[in-house]
Design an enzyme around this catalytic site. Sequence first.
Site, short mmCIF file in Angstrom:
data_model
loop_
_atom_site.label_atom_id
_atom_site.label_comp_id
_atom_site.label_asym_id
_atom_site.label_seq_id
_atom_site.Cartn_x
_atom_site.Cartn_y
_atom_site.Cartn_z
N TYR A 1 0.84 -1.21 0.00
CA TYR A 1 0.00 0.00 0.00
C TYR A 1 0.88 1.26 0.00
O TYR A 1 0.63 2.20 -0.76
CB TYR A 1 -0.88 -0.09 1.24
CG TYR A 1 -1.83 1.05 1.50
CD1 TYR A 1 -3.01 1.16 0.76
CD2 TYR A 1 -1.58 1.98 2.49
CE1 TYR A 1 -3.91 2.18 1.03
CE2 TYR A 1 -2.48 3.00 2.76
CZ TYR A 1 -3.64 3.10 2.03
OH TYR A 1 -4.53 4.10 2.29
N LYS B 1 0.86 4.13 -2.75
CA LYS B 1 0.40 5.46 -2.33
C LYS B 1 1.46 6.52 -2.61
O LYS B 1 1.12 7.65 -2.96
CB LYS B 1 0.05 5.44 -0.84
CG LYS B 1 -1.31 4.79 -0.56
CD LYS B 1 -2.41 5.45 -1.35
CE LYS B 1 -3.80 5.23 -0.80
NZ LYS B 1 -4.84 5.72 -1.73
P1 NAI Z 1 -13.56 3.22 2.19
O1 NAI Z 1 -13.30 1.77 2.14
O2 NAI Z 1 -14.65 3.71 3.06
O3 NAI Z 1 -13.77 3.78 0.74
C1 NAI Z 1 -13.13 3.27 -0.39
C2 NAI Z 1 -14.18 3.00 -1.45
O4 NAI Z 1 -13.51 2.59 -2.64
C3 NAI Z 1 -15.12 1.88 -1.05
O5 NAI Z 1 -16.46 2.33 -1.10
C4 NAI Z 1 -14.85 0.80 -2.09
O6 NAI Z 1 -15.99 0.05 -2.47
C5 NAI Z 1 -14.32 1.59 -3.24
N1 NAI Z 1 -13.48 0.79 -4.14
C6 NAI Z 1 -12.56 -0.14 -3.78
N2 NAI Z 1 -12.00 -0.66 -4.88
C7 NAI Z 1 -12.59 -0.07 -5.94
C8 NAI Z 1 -12.39 -0.19 -7.32
N3 NAI Z 1 -11.50 -1.05 -7.84
N4 NAI Z 1 -13.12 0.59 -8.14
C9 NAI Z 1 -14.04 1.47 -7.63
N5 NAI Z 1 -14.25 1.60 -6.33
C10 NAI Z 1 -13.53 0.85 -5.48
O7 NAI Z 1 -12.19 3.90 2.63
P2 NAI Z 1 -11.76 5.43 2.85
O8 NAI Z 1 -11.07 5.48 4.14
O9 NAI Z 1 -12.86 6.35 2.60
O10 NAI Z 1 -10.63 5.58 1.75
C11 NAI Z 1 -10.68 6.46 0.66
C12 NAI Z 1 -9.28 6.66 0.12
O11 NAI Z 1 -8.49 7.33 1.10
C13 NAI Z 1 -8.54 5.38 -0.18
O12 NAI Z 1 -7.77 5.56 -1.35
C14 NAI Z 1 -7.65 5.19 1.01
O13 NAI Z 1 -6.51 4.42 0.68
C15 NAI Z 1 -7.31 6.63 1.33
N6 NAI Z 1 -6.84 6.85 2.67
C16 NAI Z 1 -7.71 6.80 3.74
C17 NAI Z 1 -7.27 7.01 5.00
C18 NAI Z 1 -8.19 7.06 6.17
O14 NAI Z 1 -7.73 7.41 7.29
N7 NAI Z 1 -9.45 6.74 6.00
C19 NAI Z 1 -5.83 7.24 5.29
C20 NAI Z 1 -5.03 7.36 4.13
C21 NAI Z 1 -5.53 7.14 2.87
#
Ligand code: NAI
Length: 739
Positions: free
Chosen positions: A164, A168
């Site tokens: 990851y 990232k």
């Molecule tokens: P989340 O799991 O709630 O949201 C991610 C969404 O992406 C999910 O709804 C999922 O269904 C969708 N998804 C996954 N694979 C997919 C694909 N191949 N095509 C289309 N949609 C897809 O997680 P969150 O926390 O909202 O994460 C959003 C972004 O922020 C991610 O890229 C994550 O890596 C990044 N991030 C989040 C952090 C946090 O503290 N929540 C920290 C650092 C980065």
Amino acid sequence: MSAPLRFDGRVVLVTGAGGGLGKAYALAFAERGASVVVNDLGGDFKGHGKSSSAADKVVEEIRAKGGKAVANYDSVEAGDKLVQTALDAFGRIDILINNAGILRDRSFTRISDEDWDIIHKVHLKGSFLVTRAAWNHMKNQNFGRIIMTSSAAGIYGNFGQANYSAAKLGLLGLANTLSVEGRKYNIHCNTIAPTAGSRLTQTVMPQEMLDAFKPDYVAPLVLWLCHESCQENGGLFEVGAGWIGKLRWERSLGAIVRQKNFPMTPEAVQNKWEKICDFNDANKPRTIQESVSILHDVLSQIESQDVSLNPTSYSASASSLGFDPAKAIGQKLPSSAYDYTHLQPILYALGVGMSTKDPDHQKFLFEGSEGFCCLPTFGVIPAQSSMFSGGLSSIPGLNIDFTKVLHGEQYLELYKPLPTSGTLTSETSIADILDKGSGAVILLDVNTYSGKDLVCYNQFSVFVVGAGGFGGRRSSEKAKVTLNPPKRPPDAVLSDVTTVDQAALYRLSGDWNPLHIEPGFAALGGFQKPILHGLCSFGFAARHVLKHFANNDVSKFKAIKVRFAKPVFPGQTLQTEMWKEGKRIHIQTKVKETGEVAIAGAYVDLISSSDQPSANEPSAEAPELLSDLVFEEIGRRIKESGNELVKKVKAVFQWNITKDKMTAVQWTIDLKNGSGALYRGPARGKADTTFTLSDEIFMDLVLGKINPQKAFLSGKLKVKGNIMLSQKLETILKDYAKL
Ligand code: NAI
């Protein structure tokens, strides 16, 4: 007040918008007039499965509020299809938020090819594919705003997230280049590293953090970066909990390690290491052009090096690398910090011959004894550390052959008894360089501080064989001079046999020169066997005076000056002759077996009772906890700030510092009342936040060795009360690494 930021007429594609952060962005854009494509594959957080319901629910919610939205259920790996949905539904694409993400956390060796590939496909390749599909539309309309979603795991590294982290940080590289390529088409690309409670973080964050770190506290940054009025491009932001900070690269001034017409060597890199890694006066290159411009300077500096300073203009030992006294005088070495516990003073005391045979020595050898203290001559140990860490070779004009360097003389003056543990910082400068014909004498002045208090001053006189004859002065007013003893027989004589392992023991205090342990190396220097460190004999001589004339009371010791006249071999007997002249004790130390004078022209100055601090003055008691020094500094900063800190922080923090699992001390930092205060003990009113942690973890935190979130999550830092206020402590805790 500024006008509300609107997105009417704009079409926004948010990937992974079925939940978490993406959903917050989609709702916020729609609320401000944008038409939104809500993309979500609808699988689980590891990337298994798919479903349309996640995207549909968000679309419904937007529409229910009167907004415009359509769903797309493709994986970001089908980039074109996502963009096509925007074009089909709304006829254009203006803003792209690359947000979709999954996790496959595993410790490094357990990461399978599949774990690696899927993470890269979704995060890095997915963002590439969707962005590439949108790019030409943005270029043709001369407007585009793109967000890449990175992570603190990529920026700083995080256990179990190698796949990851790599993907990232790859996104940051992608964004950096897109920001360059897109600039002339008004396409801006920025990167965020968010922290928010979501299904991705629910396994690692405690519930209170999940609740506190709302995705809604990230969305406003994303909206601002995507607004047509925002000119930010190529930025990287950490964001969470209502706080936003910008990151940039910092580069040390670095060091040139190559000399004209000479091969570049790893030893030269080693010698300049501290300078290479020194972030004082660091610069912050913003573009690749700024970054490489230094290399042209470097080439011209190397080209203009004076090669007339070739080996033959000095003797073979003052190497051709450039011995230029005029350039070197007045230069400062990188400051050095010496961290120690009670172990080092005890090891040092053993190194200079103290023994449990003498009941008087107990207070130097047992940390639990009453009045446990450091031998005064321990003051040379922190001072020498900057030289031994390669500091001398970082001085311009001091490129000399360090195998031809002899320790000529030493002066040490104490301003207060040395703390028995803590951190001492030494500032070293080249006071002068003298021309003695057969060699050069470099005078190094070292001031050593405990916090802001000057605890001792050393002058090292270093003789560089063969580096003389440069036309310099023979003497200097800066030199602490030796004095001949009176002509009468000595008033007292004390002797001690050194053991055959004396040098082997003494070197553990930090002078690792193989001359003192390795026969082959000693032979190269012309000695039949390894010799004792001059500073070891110096320690013996000083404690002879301390014992005979000061009853081993370290507070009576003021200063010592010696000249190292002849080598001593481990196993020989050191005999110190002493002459009392008021508060000055002249000394001369002979090797008893040979009668040769090993330490000459020497004296110790003792403190007369009138020089001693009165009982009313604060005692120079050594702090028991490392954190004490930091709190003292915090107290100083609070005082210095007037009431600025109170205005910024408005909170009371209580600290419970533990040692061996027991609360050892409590401190309160009151930045709410009056102009602020620091005091020992619990908060007098109510503390807004209370931290409980060990002395060691406290130091790791302030020195940046461990991050607060990690310490909190691993239970090493316990926080009660308003956790969000901890953020504000940055203002008073920053820059401690410099202490
Ligand atoms: P989340 O799991 O709630 O949201 C991610 C969404 O992406 C999910 O709804 C999922 O269904 C969708 N998804 C996954 N694979 C997919 C694909 N191949 N095509 C289309 N949609 C897809 O997680 P969150 O926390 O909202 O994460 C959003 C972004 O922020 C991610 O890229 C994550 O890596 C990044 N991030 C989040 C952090 C946090 O503290 N929540 C920290 C650092 C980065």
